[in-house]
Design a protein around this motif. Structure first.
Motif, PDB file in Angstrom:
ATOM      1  N   THR A 122       0.850  -1.190   0.000  1.00 46.74           N
ATOM      2  CA  THR A 122       0.000   0.000   0.000  1.00 46.74           C
ATOM      3  C   THR A 122       0.883   1.237   0.000  1.00 46.74           C
ATOM      4  N   ASP A 123       0.732   2.039  -1.031  1.00 41.51           N
ATOM      5  CA  ASP A 123       1.508   3.274  -1.128  1.00 41.51           C
ATOM      6  C   ASP A 123       0.903   4.309  -0.175  1.00 41.51           C
ATOM      7  N   PRO A 124       1.684   4.838   0.761  1.00 38.86           N
ATOM      8  CA  PRO A 124       1.133   5.832   1.693  1.00 38.86           C
ATOM      9  C   PRO A 124       0.472   7.012   0.989  1.00 38.86           C
TER      10      PRO A 124
ATOM     11  N   PRO B 161      -4.513   9.270   1.507  1.00 36.70           N
ATOM     12  CA  PRO B 161      -5.293  10.505   1.654  1.00 36.70           C
ATOM     13  C   PRO B 161      -6.493  10.633   0.712  1.00 36.70           C
ATOM     14  N   PRO B 162      -6.407  10.229  -0.583  1.00 35.26           N
ATOM     15  CA  PRO B 162      -7.586  10.359  -1.437  1.00 35.26           C
ATOM     16  C   PRO B 162      -8.781   9.514  -1.007  1.00 35.26           C
ATOM     17  N   VAL B 163      -8.536   8.407  -0.274  1.00 34.59           N
ATOM     18  CA  VAL B 163      -9.642   7.542   0.138  1.00 34.59           C
ATOM     19  C   VAL B 163      -9.952   7.689   1.626  1.00 34.59           C
ATOM     20  N   LEU B 164      -9.323   8.656   2.282  1.00 30.63           N
ATOM     21  CA  LEU B 164      -9.502   8.796   3.722  1.00 30.63           C
ATOM     22  C   LEU B 164     -10.932   9.202   4.077  1.00 30.63           C
ATOM     23  N   LEU B 165     -11.527  10.103   3.299  1.00 29.41           N
ATOM     24  CA  LEU B 165     -12.894  10.544   3.579  1.00 29.41           C
ATOM     25  C   LEU B 165     -13.903   9.406   3.402  1.00 29.41           C
TER      26      LEU B 165
ATOM     27  N   LEU C  36      -8.006   1.967   0.931  1.00 29.95           N
ATOM     28  CA  LEU C  36      -9.240   2.232   1.672  1.00 29.95           C
ATOM     29  C   LEU C  36      -9.394   1.240   2.831  1.00 29.95           C
ATOM     30  N   ALA C  37      -9.100  -0.042   2.569  1.00 26.84           N
ATOM     31  CA  ALA C  37      -9.198  -1.049   3.632  1.00 26.84           C
ATOM     32  C   ALA C  37      -8.207  -0.757   4.750  1.00 26.84           C
ATOM     33  N   THR C  38      -7.001  -0.326   4.389  1.00 23.09           N
ATOM     34  CA  THR C  38      -6.000   0.011   5.403  1.00 23.09           C
ATOM     35  C   THR C  38      -6.488   1.150   6.291  1.00 23.09           C
ATOM     36  N   ALA C  39      -6.964   2.226   5.664  1.00 22.73           N
ATOM     37  CA  ALA C  39      -7.458   3.365   6.435  1.00 22.73           C
ATOM     38  C   ALA C  39      -8.661   2.977   7.284  1.00 22.73           C
TER      39      ALA C  39
END
Length: 413
Positions: free
Chosen positions: A282-284, A288-292, A356-359
């Motif tokens: 997973t690229d850090p 951010p784009p999928v955090l919301l 998204l799953a990571t966040a």
């Protein structure tokens, strides 16, 4: 420098780092899973210090980690327990699946990821973390509470459903057609049913065959059998994890207890490696784009898990406070959400699903222990305040009696 020396340095640094992170998490009494994921992000592509020669070995260790996670899960239950839970608690399992899988599927479709990603994300949001929840129950001293059997029953049903769900997504991710996918599912259900029958009728004989007074021999036999069955299951497109889970169910009694004690350190080691491996892929910069969306999904599914636990506990005759405690305890997601997402990441169906799953897991594995601790007191305070507030009346209409406690009403303790 020789490649083997570089490998030893890299892998040794990873293991040492995971050990230190685990100690840090233990000191503050929270799950180390988010720290392991963050470590993987740091060592992966786009991270602070990308790995080189040890990545292939980490990938193999991650596969073993998934197998051991499911094996240890199977060792926790007997076939009789599973059959009993299916008979008595299946309505709660159905409500759990409906309330918590649908938001994940809906989010994937809203993001335009397609039906296969929708099935995967449904599983990510559906399955609670048995490991995190067991630790929270122990830390809060709730293992003897009346609502705890309800929580454990839901977790058992979720875990058992993995034996059906994993073959489905394995076939979908492999691009199998309807006929091939149906055949894979039929094989998985047939094998699972056969193992349950064998475990119920002949579990003692099987355990006696595997049993050994020598811990070394017991460890080698159980681990070797598990890896062998997992490999055969993988070859049949059933899922190695399902094969390991069924081996755990088939073993019972002293063998299961002995194997659990011997394999726990290996499980912890390789499970930590698995979380690092997932973070490596997973690229850090992609988080951010999928955090919301991840935050929105976390809030929605935290609410649906609370509703699931509340409903199941109410159905079991638990008091209102126990219902809120049951709901708040079920919120945490963790290892199995990452297992499911890891299958999708490996297949490459949707590059944004992994971030998204990571966040999502990072959010809920942190929030989960907090909801377990504070959902009941907050809900009790809010509902008590609602009962005390006077309601508006219209031209002689009496106030709502549901909101005004009767003087003779029993006080809940």
């Amino acid at each position: 420098m020789h490649s083997s020396a570089i490998f030893l340095i890299e892998f040794g640094a990873i293991i040492l780092g995971l050990g230190l992170l685990g100690r840090f998490a233990g000191r503050f009494q929270f799950s180390p899973i988010p720290l392991y994921l963050l470590a993987g992000l740091a060592f992966g592509e786009g991270g602070l210090l990308p790995l080189g020669t040890s990545e292939e070995f980490v990938a193999i260790g991650a596969e073993i980690g998934v197998i051991l996670l499911l094996l240890m899960l199977g060792l926790e239950y007997t076939a009789t327990d599973l059959v009993s839970n299916l008979k008595t608690q299946y309505p709660a399992g159905l409500v759990d699946a409906a309330l918590n899988a649908l938001p994940g599927a809906a989010m994937a479709l809203l993001l335009g990821w397609g039906p296969v990603a929708a099935v995967v994300l449904a599983g990510v949001t559906w399955i609670s973390s048995s490991g995190v929840i067991a630790k929270v129950l122990g830390d809060l001293g709730r293992l003897g509470n009346r609502e705890t059997p309800v929580i454990l029953s839901i977790l058992v049903l979720e875990d058992l459903s993995m034996a059906v769900y994993l073959p489905i997504i394995t076939a979908l991710l492999a691009g199998a057609g309807l006929a091939a996918g149906s055949a894979t599912l039929a094989i998985a259900l047939g094998v699972a049913g056969l193992v349950l029958i064998v475990a119920v009728r002949y579990g003692r004989h099987l355990s006696r065959f595997v049993s050994s007074d020598d811990p070394e021999k017991l460890l080698l036999v159980v681990l070797g059998l598990t890896l062998l069955v997992a490999g055969v299951a993988q070859q049949l497109q059933v899922s190695a994890a399902v094969g390991a889970f069924l081996v755990g169910i088939a073993l019972s009694g002293e063998v299961a207890e002995g194997a659990h004690g011997l394999l726990s350190p290996l499980r912890d080691l390789f499970a930590a490696v698995f979380f690092v491996f997932f973070g490596l892929h997973t690229d850090p910069a992609s988080i951010p784009p999928v955090l919301l969306p991840a935050l929105a999904l976390a809030l929605v599914t935290a609410g649906t898990k609370i509703a699931t636990g509340y409903w199941a506990a109410k159905r079991a005759g638990i008091s209102a406070k126990g219902r809120w405690r049951a709901g708040g305890t079920l919120v945490a997601r963790g290892e199995f959400s990452i297992v499911i997402a890891g299958l999708a990441v490996t297949s490459g169906i949707e590059p944004r699903l992994g971030p998204l799953a990571t966040a999502y897991v990072l959010i809920l594995v942190i929030i989960g222990p907090l909801t377990a601790r504070f959902t009941e007191p907050v809900a009790t305070r809010l509902t008590g305040r609602l009962r005390r507030e006077p309601t508006a009346t219209v031209a002689g209409t009496p106030p709502d009696r549901d909101l005004v406690p009767s003087p003779d009403a029993p006080v809940e303790k």
